[in-house]
Design an enzyme around this catalytic site. Structure first.
Site, PDB file in Angstrom:
ATOM      1  N   ASN A   9       0.851  -1.188   0.000  1.00 38.36           N
ATOM      2  CA  ASN A   9       0.000   0.000   0.000  1.00 38.36           C
ATOM      3  C   ASN A   9       0.893   1.247   0.000  1.00 38.36           C
ATOM      4  O   ASN A   9       1.369   1.679   1.051  1.00 38.36           O
ATOM      5  CB  ASN A   9      -0.916  -0.024   1.237  1.00 38.36           C
ATOM      6  CG  ASN A   9      -1.786   1.202   1.316  1.00 38.36           C
ATOM      7  OD1 ASN A   9      -1.901   1.968   0.355  1.00 38.36           O
ATOM      8  ND2 ASN A   9      -2.401   1.403   2.466  1.00 38.36           N
ATOM      9  N   LYS A  11       0.254   4.287  -0.605  1.00 36.78           N
ATOM     10  CA  LYS A  11      -0.390   5.522  -0.125  1.00 36.78           C
ATOM     11  C   LYS A  11      -0.025   6.700  -1.022  1.00 36.78           C
ATOM     12  O   LYS A  11      -0.084   6.586  -2.252  1.00 36.78           O
ATOM     13  CB  LYS A  11      -0.009   5.777   1.341  1.00 36.78           C
ATOM     14  CG  LYS A  11      -0.242   4.547   2.214  1.00 36.78           C
ATOM     15  CD  LYS A  11      -0.224   4.829   3.686  1.00 36.78           C
ATOM     16  CE  LYS A  11      -0.385   3.529   4.442  1.00 36.78           C
ATOM     17  NZ  LYS A  11      -0.653   3.687   5.862  1.00 36.78           N
ATOM     18  N   HIS A  86      -9.933   1.442   3.882  1.00 42.45           N
ATOM     19  CA  HIS A  86      -8.712   1.674   4.664  1.00 42.45           C
ATOM     20  C   HIS A  86      -9.015   2.688   5.769  1.00 42.45           C
ATOM     21  O   HIS A  86      -9.788   3.620   5.566  1.00 42.45           O
ATOM     22  CB  HIS A  86      -7.584   2.190   3.750  1.00 42.45           C
ATOM     23  CG  HIS A  86      -6.270   2.190   4.463  1.00 42.45           C
ATOM     24  ND1 HIS A  86      -5.912   3.198   5.326  1.00 42.45           N
ATOM     25  CD2 HIS A  86      -5.254   1.293   4.482  1.00 42.45           C
ATOM     26  CE1 HIS A  86      -4.716   2.910   5.840  1.00 42.45           C
ATOM     27  NE2 HIS A  86      -4.296   1.766   5.347  1.00 42.45           N
ATOM     28  N   GLU A 158      -6.093  -4.550  10.110  1.00 36.44           N
ATOM     29  CA  GLU A 158      -5.125  -3.494  10.397  1.00 36.44           C
ATOM     30  C   GLU A 158      -5.577  -2.685  11.612  1.00 36.44           C
ATOM     31  O   GLU A 158      -6.423  -1.787  11.473  1.00 36.44           O
ATOM     32  CB  GLU A 158      -5.002  -2.548   9.198  1.00 36.44           C
ATOM     33  CG  GLU A 158      -4.587  -3.227   7.914  1.00 36.44           C
ATOM     34  CD  GLU A 158      -3.931  -2.252   6.946  1.00 36.44           C
ATOM     35  OE1 GLU A 158      -2.788  -2.508   6.548  1.00 36.44           O
ATOM     36  OE2 GLU A 158      -4.557  -1.228   6.605  1.00 36.44           O
ATOM     37  N   GLY A 164       1.608   2.849  10.788  1.00 33.49           N
ATOM     38  CA  GLY A 164       2.582   3.941  10.733  1.00 33.49           C
ATOM     39  C   GLY A 164       3.158   4.346  12.084  1.00 33.49           C
ATOM     40  O   GLY A 164       3.806   5.383  12.207  1.00 33.49           O
ATOM     41  N   SER A 200       2.573  -1.380  10.439  1.00 32.17           N
ATOM     42  CA  SER A 200       3.996  -1.316  10.803  1.00 32.17           C
ATOM     43  C   SER A 200       4.784  -2.586  10.483  1.00 32.17           C
ATOM     44  O   SER A 200       5.744  -2.923  11.171  1.00 32.17           O
ATOM     45  CB  SER A 200       4.168  -0.948  12.284  1.00 32.17           C
ATOM     46  OG  SER A 200       3.702   0.367  12.521  1.00 32.17           O
ATOM     47  N   GLY A 221       2.659  -0.780   4.344  1.00 34.12           N
ATOM     48  CA  GLY A 221       2.578   0.604   3.889  1.00 34.12           C
ATOM     49  C   GLY A 221       3.961   1.169   3.640  1.00 34.12           C
ATOM     50  O   GLY A 221       4.614   0.856   2.630  1.00 34.12           O
ATOM     51  N   GLY A 222       4.444   1.979   4.564  1.00 35.26           N
ATOM     52  CA  GLY A 222       5.714   2.696   4.407  1.00 35.26           C
ATOM     53  C   GLY A 222       6.862   1.846   3.867  1.00 35.26           C
ATOM     54  O   GLY A 222       7.556   2.248   2.927  1.00 35.26           O
TER      55      GLY A 222
HETATM   56  P1  PGA Z   1       2.226   0.922   7.545  1.00 36.40           P
HETATM   57  O1  PGA Z   1       0.809   1.000   6.835  1.00 36.40           O
HETATM   58  O2  PGA Z   1       2.883  -0.352   7.105  1.00 36.40           O
HETATM   59  O3  PGA Z   1       2.957   2.143   7.105  1.00 36.40           O
HETATM   60  O4  PGA Z   1       1.956   0.905   9.035  1.00 36.40           O
HETATM   61  C1  PGA Z   1       0.031  -0.145   6.625  1.00 36.40           C
HETATM   62  C2  PGA Z   1      -1.264   0.231   5.952  1.00 36.40           C
HETATM   63  O5  PGA Z   1      -1.806   1.312   6.238  1.00 36.40           O
HETATM   64  O6  PGA Z   1      -1.777  -0.519   5.115  1.00 36.40           O
END
Ligand code: PGA
Length: 239
Positions: A9, A11, A86, A158, A164, A200, A221-222
């Site tokens: 993802n 974003k 999401h 999630e 994040g 995360s 995500g990140g």
């Molecule tokens: P993250 O995001 O890995 O940056 O925590 C996960 C997501 O929102 O799908």
């Protein structure tokens, strides 16, 4: 066992230089990776990867809806998946379960596979209300819908407080909630579906998370926007 799925993802993290570097350094991804790029970069990603997902869709197929994106048009472009619900959409864009319910139906009508995100807020977690919260999201988001099945619906669990933040539930907590989600779906709808964990996930914790035996993959995500992280995570999941 099928290899576990990785959903990336991205974003709104990458500019065009980041996208070009990413595609140059990662010209191929394994079949078990689904990439969700920022909308305008999708044609770039489609030149390299086959499993592409939108991060969101609108609930109507076509018309005068400035700024929205159509599931019908996405399918014609070669996109096979969309994320729906999401927590960033739920929180920053006021998407409620009714809207999410309508979007899921529209996606499935257009043959897009749905990655439905659900998860509790920190307050729910602290009060021990995780299962209650998840149960109501599932029932409301999938209400009055006979179009989904084990091949066109994936759930990403999630916890909002884990996204994040660098905070991750324990493996036992994740496993318990994933089991709960699978049980509800089986009991209410008679199907077995894939459930991912997201929040995360990165190359440092994925090895431990990957020992949880009832999850079917991870939504990242990140860390999914960084080539070295991606290579390491794929190595752990694909062995
Ligand atoms: P993250 O995001 O890995 O940056 O925590 C996960 C997501 O929102 O799908």
């Amino acid at each position: 066992m099928d290899s576990r799925t990785l959903i990336f993802n991205m974003k709104m993290y990458m500019d065009i230089n980041d996208v070009r570097n990413y595609l140059t350094q990662l010209p191929k991804l394994p079949d078990n990776v689904i990439v969700c790029p920022e909308m305008m970069y999708i044609p770039y990603f489609l030149t390299k990867y086959s499993n592409i997902s939108l991060q969101n869709i609108y609930s109507i197929n076509e018309g005068a809806y400035t700024g929205e994106v159509s599931a019908q048009h996405a399918k014609k472009l070669g996109i096979d998946y969309t994320v729906i619900g999401h927590s960033e959409r739920r929180i920053y864009f006021q998407e409620d379960d009714n809207m999410i319910n309508a979007k899921i139906k529209t996606a499935l009508d257009n043959d897009l596979k749905v990655i439905l995100c659900i998860g509790e807020m920190l307050e729910d977690y602290e009060k021990g209300n995780t299962e209650e919260k998840i149960f109501s999201q599932i029932m409301d988001d999938l209400f009055d819908n006979n179009k989904f099945n084990q091949d066109n619906l994936i759930i990403a669990y999630e916890p909002v407080w884990a996204i994040g933040t660098g905070k991750v539930p324990t493996n036992e907590e994740i496993s318990k909630t994933v089991k709960f989600i699978k049980q509800i779906i089986l009991k209410q709808f008679g199907i077995n579906i894939k459930v991912m964990y997201g929040g995360s996930v990165n190359s440092s914790n994925i090895e431990s998370l990957n020992t949880i035996d009832n999850i079917d993959g991870f939504m990242v995500g990140g860390a999914s926007t960084k080539v070295d992280e991606v290579n390491k995570m794929i190595k752990v999941v694909n062995g």
